[in-house]
Design a protein around this motif. Structure first.
Motif, PDB file in Angstrom:
ATOM      1  N   THR A   1      48.147  34.586  31.812  1.00 51.34           N
ATOM      2  CA  THR A   1      46.848  35.132  32.215  1.00 51.34           C
ATOM      3  C   THR A   1      46.812  35.343  33.715  1.00 51.34           C
ATOM      4  O   THR A   1      47.098  34.418  34.485  1.00 51.34           O
TER       5      THR A   1
ATOM      6  N   SER B   1      44.501  36.369  36.971  1.00 49.76           N
ATOM      7  CA  SER B   1      43.087  36.282  37.314  1.00 49.76           C
ATOM      8  C   SER B   1      42.664  37.360  38.311  1.00 49.76           C
ATOM      9  O   SER B   1      43.475  37.856  39.107  1.00 49.76           O
TER      10      SER B   1
ATOM     11  N   SER C   1      39.898  38.657  33.950  1.00 49.75           N
ATOM     12  CA  SER C   1      41.294  38.227  33.840  1.00 49.75           C
ATOM     13  C   SER C   1      42.025  39.022  32.765  1.00 49.75           C
ATOM     14  O   SER C   1      41.429  39.487  31.793  1.00 49.75           O
TER      15      SER C   1
ATOM     16  N   LYS D   1      45.102  38.963  30.001  1.00 48.59           N
ATOM     17  CA  LYS D   1      45.994  38.131  29.209  1.00 48.59           C
ATOM     18  C   LYS D   1      47.068  39.008  28.575  1.00 48.59           C
ATOM     19  O   LYS D   1      46.763  40.022  27.934  1.00 48.59           O
TER      20      LYS D   1
END
Lengths: 112, 118
Positions: free
Chosen positions: B20, B22, B76, B78
């Motif tokens: 992930t 950010s 974010s 992923k």
């Protein structure tokens, strides 16, 4: 892939010389942008255009000028190149119905 | 003025794992768009995913999905089942349309360099 080309792809020039970079699109998009990419700074907007002959400054416009005399071409000019303008320059286009930007392949400019 | 912050300059992940990235942004606007772009070693900028702020549902594109938290101003990315081809620089971007002036300016973060390890 969106039809965006940049020329030249690489250029080495001397301090004080004028330089013009060309961005050409075949998508008929209204909006065109010039960015510079430097380590630690991401992409920073130099100038952009929202129509033929309609341009405005971005966050790092000092030392640069632009012109757009027809929809498909957006020129970026360094009137008197300085070493601080050594960078990779990207052109991008977008249209208001999707807001997605499509980028050209970039031009690596080195000012010695 | 709007700002975009990517606090992770570099990250690495094992192939097939999940990672992930950010991104936070600062704005007082309510209507805006957010994007993630990928820049592989070829230098070509490629749009990965986009999110409209008025949509509560998180955007998904195959192995890529976002966690959009409007109140927290967080966006974010992923990446699931990471692949070697995901190795690239990833940029988060913010755009606030201005229909009155007809201008659409984008603000980019400084990027996160992701390396996928075999």
């Amino acid at each position: 892939d969106a039809g965006i080309t940049q020329s030249p792809r690489h250029k080495v020039t001397e301090t004080g010389t004028p330089v013009t970079l060309r961005c050409h699109q075949t998508e008929n998009h209204r909006y065109m942008y010039w960015y510079r990419q430097d380590p630690g700074h991401g992409l920073r907007l130099i100038h952009y255009s929202y129509g033929v002959k309609d341009t405005d400054k971005g966050e790092v416009s000092d030392g640069y000028s632009v012109s757009r005399s027809k929809t498909e071409d957006f020129l970026l000019t360094l009137e008197s190149a300085t070493s601080s303008q050594t960078s990779v320059y990207f052109c991008a286009i977008s249209e208001s119905n999707s807001y997605e930007q499509y980028f050209g392949p970039g031009t690596r400019l080195t000012v010695t | 003025a709007q700002t975009v912050t990517q606090s992770q300059p570099e990250m690495s992940v094992q192939e097939a794992e999940t990672v992930t990235l950010s991104c936070t942004y600062d704005t007082s606007e309510n209507n805006y768009y957010l994007f993630w772009y990928k820049q592989p070693p070829s230098r070509q900028m490629i749009l990965v995913i986009r999110q409209e702020a008025y949509k509560q549902q998180n955007a998904t594109e195959n192995r890529f999905s976002v966690n959009f938290q409007k109140a927290a101003k967080s966006f974010s990315l992923k990446i699931s089942d990471s692949q070697l081809g995901d190795t690239a620089m990833y940029f988060c971007a913010f755009m606030k349309p201005n229909p009155t002036s007809g201008t659409y300016k984008y603000i980019f973060g400084t990027g996160t360099r992701l390396k996928v390890l075999a």
